[in-house]
Write a protein that holds these residues in place. Sequence first.
Motif, PDB file in Angstrom:
ATOM      1  N   HIS A   1       0.782  -1.292  -0.060  1.00 46.79           N
ATOM      2  CA  HIS A   1      -0.040   0.136  -0.149  1.00 46.79           C
ATOM      3  C   HIS A   1       0.746   1.348  -0.021  1.00 46.79           C
ATOM      4  N   VAL A   2       1.886   1.199   1.001  1.00 52.34           N
ATOM      5  CA  VAL A   2       2.718   2.256   0.707  1.00 52.34           C
ATOM      6  C   VAL A   2       3.553   2.664  -0.326  1.00 52.34           C
ATOM      7  N   GLU A   3       3.886   1.670  -1.158  1.00 57.30           N
ATOM      8  CA  GLU A   3       4.475   1.691  -2.486  1.00 57.30           C
ATOM      9  C   GLU A   3       3.308   2.058  -3.468  1.00 57.30           C
ATOM     10  N   LEU A   4       2.296   1.614  -3.388  1.00 55.32           N
ATOM     11  CA  LEU A   4       1.342   2.256  -4.391  1.00 55.32           C
ATOM     12  C   LEU A   4       0.816   3.814  -4.175  1.00 55.32           C
ATOM     13  N   CYS A   5       0.774   4.033  -3.001  1.00 56.54           N
ATOM     14  CA  CYS A   5       0.495   5.469  -2.373  1.00 56.54           C
ATOM     15  C   CYS A   5       1.477   6.480  -3.301  1.00 56.54           C
ATOM     16  N   GLU A   6       2.741   6.136  -3.056  1.00 62.61           N
ATOM     17  CA  GLU A   6       3.871   6.725  -3.616  1.00 62.61           C
ATOM     18  C   GLU A   6       3.734   6.775  -5.384  1.00 62.61           C
ATOM     19  N   PHE A   7       3.205   5.951  -5.825  1.00 62.02           N
ATOM     20  CA  PHE A   7       3.204   5.492  -7.285  1.00 62.02           C
ATOM     21  C   PHE A   7       2.012   6.502  -7.678  1.00 62.02           C
ATOM     22  N   PHE A   8       1.034   6.552  -7.025  1.00 62.26           N
ATOM     23  CA  PHE A   8      -0.170   7.227  -7.307  1.00 62.26           C
ATOM     24  C   PHE A   8       0.159   8.900  -7.029  1.00 62.26           C
ATOM     25  N   ARG A   9       0.710   9.079  -6.076  1.00 57.87           N
ATOM     26  CA  ARG A   9       0.905  10.513  -5.923  1.00 57.87           C
ATOM     27  C   ARG A   9       1.832  10.917  -6.990  1.00 57.87           C
TER      28      ARG A   9
END
Length: 196
Positions: free
Chosen positions: A20-28
Motif C-alpha cells: 500500500h505504501v509503495e502504491l501510494c507513492e506511485f499514485f502521488r
Amino acid sequence: MRSEVQWRLCWENELQLSDHVELCEFFRKTYGPTGEFNAKPFEGSRSWAGARPELRAIAYDSGGVAAHMGLLRRFIKVGEVDQLVAELGLYGVRPDLEGLGIAHSIHVMLPVLQELGVPFAFGTVRHALRKHVERFARYGLLTVMSGVQVRFTLPEARLDKPPIRIDDPLVIVLPVKRSISDWPTGSIIDRNGPEL
C-alpha cells in the motif's frame, strides 16, 4: 532503455502494508502532475481514491511500480436497468513508461474477467485520454461512448460538498460474457457509490 515489466494480479486482502505504501507513492507521483487535488487521496498508506478495488493488476520493473489497474464488481444503473459490471479504474502508468498503457492492463485482466463471469467490464476516463483509448478500441475489444453522464457519490460525506457528483467522462465498455448489443441504453449511469 526500458526494463521488462512483470505483472502481478492480487486480491486486495493479499496486499501487505508495504504494498500500500509503495502504491501510494506511485499514485502521488502519477496523479500529482494532473492536479494537486488528484494526488490528495493518496496520503499516508491509502492506496485508493474512491471505492476500494477488490483486485489489482500491478506491473513492476526495476524502478518499482510501473503501472496499475484496479477492479471492483458492482451493479450500476444504466438508464432504468441494473447492470452487473466489473468496474475498471484507478489506472496509472509511470510517465517514463508511456506506451505500456491501458491495453496491456486490460489484456492482463481479461482472463480474470472471464473467470469472474461478469457480462461487461466498465470504466470511465477523462476526455484528454480519448486518442489513447480509441487506439485500443480499433481492435474491437471495447467500445468508447461519449455524451453519457455518470453519477456517483463522494468517498466520504462532507459538510462543505454535495454528496452526489455528476461527470461527463468517456465511458468504456468491454464485453466479457455478453455482446455489446446487450449493453443497456441510457443517457445517465448511476454508480450508486464512489468511483473506483
